[in-house]
Design an enzyme around this catalytic site. Structure first.
Site, PDB file in Angstrom:
ATOM      1  N   ASP A 338       0.841  -1.182   0.000  1.00 21.06           N
ATOM      2  CA  ASP A 338       0.000   0.000   0.000  1.00 21.06           C
ATOM      3  C   ASP A 338       0.887   1.246   0.000  1.00 21.06           C
ATOM      4  O   ASP A 338       1.867   1.330   0.755  1.00 21.06           O
ATOM      5  CB  ASP A 338      -0.890  -0.029   1.242  1.00 21.06           C
ATOM      6  CG  ASP A 338      -1.814   1.160   1.338  1.00 21.06           C
ATOM      7  OD1 ASP A 338      -2.653   1.325   0.431  1.00 21.06           O
ATOM      8  OD2 ASP A 338      -1.697   1.922   2.318  1.00 21.06           O
ATOM      9  N   GLU A 368       1.778   0.228  -4.983  1.00 24.04           N
ATOM     10  CA  GLU A 368       1.249   1.472  -5.543  1.00 24.04           C
ATOM     11  C   GLU A 368       2.356   2.518  -5.618  1.00 24.04           C
ATOM     12  O   GLU A 368       2.836   2.973  -4.569  1.00 24.04           O
ATOM     13  CB  GLU A 368       0.126   2.009  -4.658  1.00 24.04           C
ATOM     14  CG  GLU A 368      -1.083   1.100  -4.555  1.00 24.04           C
ATOM     15  CD  GLU A 368      -2.126   1.669  -3.604  1.00 24.04           C
ATOM     16  OE1 GLU A 368      -3.277   1.831  -4.029  1.00 24.04           O
ATOM     17  OE2 GLU A 368      -1.785   1.964  -2.447  1.00 24.04           O
TER      18      GLU A 368
END
Length: 796
Positions: A338, A368
């Site tokens: 994340d 990400e």
């Protein structure tokens, strides 16, 4: 604290936390600025209040701890303490003594209130020692399916016998809907995915596990609010009274997926914590674990109020220790990060290398490549920073080119926009002219858990939200005052859809085109759970706390939209059957991928020359995003083409034959064709020639002669990857002259393999780095001598 952090001692040992045996327990906690640390032991989990918290940790048996030069406080207790709970009482200057859970906890009580002492050997399910990770070769061979544990089985109409919303739902096979279609884990196996990506399954803060255990389903979260990084989430477990249950059940989940040939990827959140002052780190080492700005204030690149300072040695160590624990203890096959942009690139590079060299060479690592706000971090892991470093990042460039913006009315190639052809071509090529060095560095996708899912995006673009009775949502609640359940019951996400003519419907065709592009492009494909059944979240673009009413996968939609499922299944089978869609190098793509057209809302390309050893000589892929059917000229070197994907069916079998130099593609659809093999002058077909060539190359051998000065080879072996055949452990064969030889088979056209000489199961390595052997062209056996402790390779 930024300047002071460099003065704090660093500890490199791998024994932080609890080291348990039946004879004694060693407790280690890194708290270099503490004045005093005391271990407190308890016979139970404590007294919970109405909010599910334990506020009084007094009354335990206390044992003073001693500090070493590296800031580690330790105490060893003789005897078997399994079944007890523990806390640390930490005293830091200018602060009152306070109790904290162990940041290295591997087991906890309900809601993570106290650390627990367990014997991890007792948590292993039957047959755990024989659990084997599925082998899927290069990362581009993966097809990733993103899934939330609770969503999988919270549909009340689905026939899960037990474990609804939790880990045990994954253990049930043979489940069918009323029409006899497989659901549950059998559905995933039938779909053909290679990896399931589970949204965070480590212990998180905002769901009251005790409430869930009593049947209260109102608490829901995706899990991006971490509390205990090394413990499975308790709300997914069947028994909170025994801290070992959640551990055993998650291991069973991994074991079950592995038995089905599916790898398990964990979504991990090392960029921030849910809170700071009462979080897992700040009470122990104030000011160290969190990143601050030039004014000394907590930076907020995460958007939730804090960032972990991953560039600091002990934060970096914590992340690597945690990942290594999950990979080794739980046999996890990969990690998705994340907000990877907030983790410094050196940390990501180190953890990637260590996980692959110490645990599993096929470990999937991706994340990400962005942040949630401004951050003072200098070495952000953004797109391009992954080049040549072994990990991948999400390709939001391709995502936007295909579908448009994430939550609004903006369109992309598949949803009506013009002028996106060049951006689409960049994605088709695996972003090698955008931000990657090789295609395995890009994760191609159109939707994930964040933002509108694919079906709701198509509904929004077509201005059908009102017709489908979608409410406006705010934090999981309809803004008009209705309950989520009432709003969902009143909505009809499939308003006006004719199931009889399902694959002729515009929204269906556009969504199939979107993921069809993902599944036929170079790189690593990623799809969001339920898209193969036209999943809707009723227009909620941020359903992280919206509950089961919104988020549950409705299994009845499989039968209702079965042609859509079969289309996805066929595309996945096509990709997995034909390596032309899975090229591994920039050079391969440059040699074998030819763009035939990129204009007027049509993109077409050819994979030629038996790309990546494919049995098909020429493959043509055409995407038509326009409102009209399009005629496309085909390459002139063939006059007969087998259509394997059209606007209604997908797979590897011939659906029809296209004769001549052109073909017509219906609107909002794709097509995949391959040509007839041409005969050579001796009458042999291309496929026959390819098979003959493969046979001459198939048994190509590599012989590695390993020499150790001490001639002690017991337990030593070589770990290999990139062979195109059987990667992993290769034993050594002893010779009479004091050497040992490893014989390794490689697949056709393999020009380089990686290897590490290791002792047993990574107890030691000959050299602490990945090494590679260039094989060159030809079919002859490659023989080399490798001497222990040296990098040089001697050809024989």
């Amino acid at each position: 604290m930024r300047n002071e952090a460099s003065l704090i001692p660093v500890y490199s040992g791998r024994d932080l936390g609890l080291t348990y045996t039946k004879d004694d327990c060693l407790f280690n906690i890194w708290a270099p600025t503490a004045e005093r640390v005391v271990l407190a032991l308890y016979e139970d989990a404590g007294q919970y209040n109405e909010h599910g918290n334990v506020t009084d940790h007094g009354g335990g048996r206390e044992f003073p701890m001693t500090r070493n030069e590296y800031g580690v406080w330790s105490v060893r207790l003789q005897g078997d303490w399994k079944g007890y709970f523990y806390m640390y009482q930490v005293t830091v200057a200018d602060r009152e003594p306070h109790y904290v859970a162990d940041p290295y906890s591997i087991a906890v009580s309900a809601n993570g209130q106290r650390s627990a002492i367990v014997d991890l050997d007792d948590t292993n399910p039957s047959g755990w020692e024989n659990d084997v990770r599925p082998r899927h070769g290069d990362p581009v061979d993966a097809v990733i399916y993103e899934l939330h544990v609770r969503d999988f089985s919270s549909d009340p109409a689905a026939p899960f016998a037990y474990g609804r919303g939790g880990f045990r739902a994954f253990l049930q096979s043979g489940l069918k809907d009323a029409q006899g279609n497989s659901i549950g884990i059998d559905h995933l196996q039938e779909l053909g995915i290679t990896h399931v990506h589970l949204l965070p399954v480590s212990d998180y803060k905002t769901v009251n596990e005790l409430a869930v255990a009593t049947g209260d389903r109102s608490g829901y979260n995706w899990g991006y609010d971490p509390q205990h990084y090394n413990v499975p989430e308790g709300s997914y477990a069947s028994d909170l009274a025994d801290p070992a249950v959640r551990i055993r059940e998650f291991k069973q989940v991994v074991q079950t997926f592995h038995a089905a040939g599916i790898g398990v990827i964990m979504d991990v959140v090392y960029n921030h914590t849910f809170t700071v002052d009462d979080g897992p780190f700040e009470p122990i080492v104030p000011g160290y674990f969190y990143r601050t700005d030039e004014h000394g204030r907590l930076s907020n690149g995460s958007g939730v109020g804090n960032e972990l300072a991953t560039e600091r040695p002990m934060v970096r160590k914590y992340i690597k220790d945690s990942l290594r624990f999950w990979a080794k203890e739980y046999h996890v096959d990969g990690f998705r990060f994340d907000l990877l942009g907030l983790i410094d690139t050196p940390t990501v590079e180190e953890l990637t290398k260590e996980l692959r060299s110490e645990v599993y060479p096929g470990m999937m690592i991706y994340g990400e490549p962005w942040t949630g706000g401004d951050s003072p971090l200098q070495h952000k892991t953004l797109k391009g920073s992954q080049r040549g470093k072994g990990f991948a990042v999400f390709n939001d460039n391709y995502r936007t080119a295909i579908k448009g913006d994430s939550d609004g009315y903006g369109t992309g190639f598949s949803s009506g926009a013009w002028g996106k052809e060049d951006d689409v071509v960049q994605g088709i090529r695996g972003a090698i002219y955008d931000f990657t060095e090789i295609p395995s560095e890009t994760i191609n996708y159109v939707t994930a858990h964040d933002n509108l899912n694919l079906w709701d995006k198509m509904i929004t673009i077509r201005h059908l939200r009102h017709a489908c009775s979608f409410p406006d949502w705010n934090q999981g609640v309809p803004v008009d005052g209705r309950s989520a359940a009432e709003a969902v019951k009143a909505a009809d996400p499939y308003h006006g859809i004719s199931e009889e003519h399902l694959l002729k419907e515009e929204s269906v065709r556009r969504s199939l085109l979107a993921n069809g592009m993902v599944l036929t492009s170079q790189g690593v494909p990623f799809i969001h759970a339920g898209e193969e059944m036209l999943r809707s979240k009723y227009g909620d673009h941020n359903s992280y706390r919206s509950g089961d009413e919104v988020n549950a996968i409705r299994w009845a939609n499989k039968a209702r939209f079965l042609p859509v499922f079969k289309y996805y299944q066929g595309l996945i089978a096509l990709r997995r059957s034909h390596p032309a869609f899975r090229m591994t190098t920039r050079g391969q793509i440059e040699r074998h991928l030819e763009v035939l057209r990129a204009s007027d809302h049509v993109v077409a390309f050819r994979l030629h020359g038996h790309a990546n050893g494919d049995s098909w000589r020429n493959i043509v892929v055409i995407y038509n995003g326009s409102e009209r059917e399009e005629t496309m000229f085909l390459p002139a070197d063939s006059e007969r083409w087998h259509i394997v994907v059209n606007d209604c069916l997908a797979g590897t079998e011939t659906l029809s034959i296209a004769e001549g130099d052109r073909v017509t593609i219906p609107r909002w659809s794709m097509m995949v064709l391959h040509d007839d093999p041409l005969s050579d002058q001796d009458g042999a077909t291309d496929s026959e020639m390819l098979r003959e060539e493969e046979q001459t190359e198939y048994f190509r051998m590599v012989e590695m002669c390993y020499e150790r000065p001490d001639r002690r080879y017991e337990g030593w072996n070589v770990w290999v990857w990139g062979t195109g055949m059987q990667d992993g452990h290769v034993p050594l064969i002893l010779t009479d002259d004091g050497r040992a030889i490893a014989r390794i088979q490689v697949a056709p056209r393999v020009r380089k393999i990686g290897y590490i000489f290791r002792l047993n199961q990574w107890e030691d390595k000959d050299i602490d780095l990945d090494r590679y052997l260039e094989l060159g062209d030809g079919n002859e056996t490659v023989r080399v001598i490798i001497r222990s402790g040296t990098v040089a390779i001697q050809a024989v």
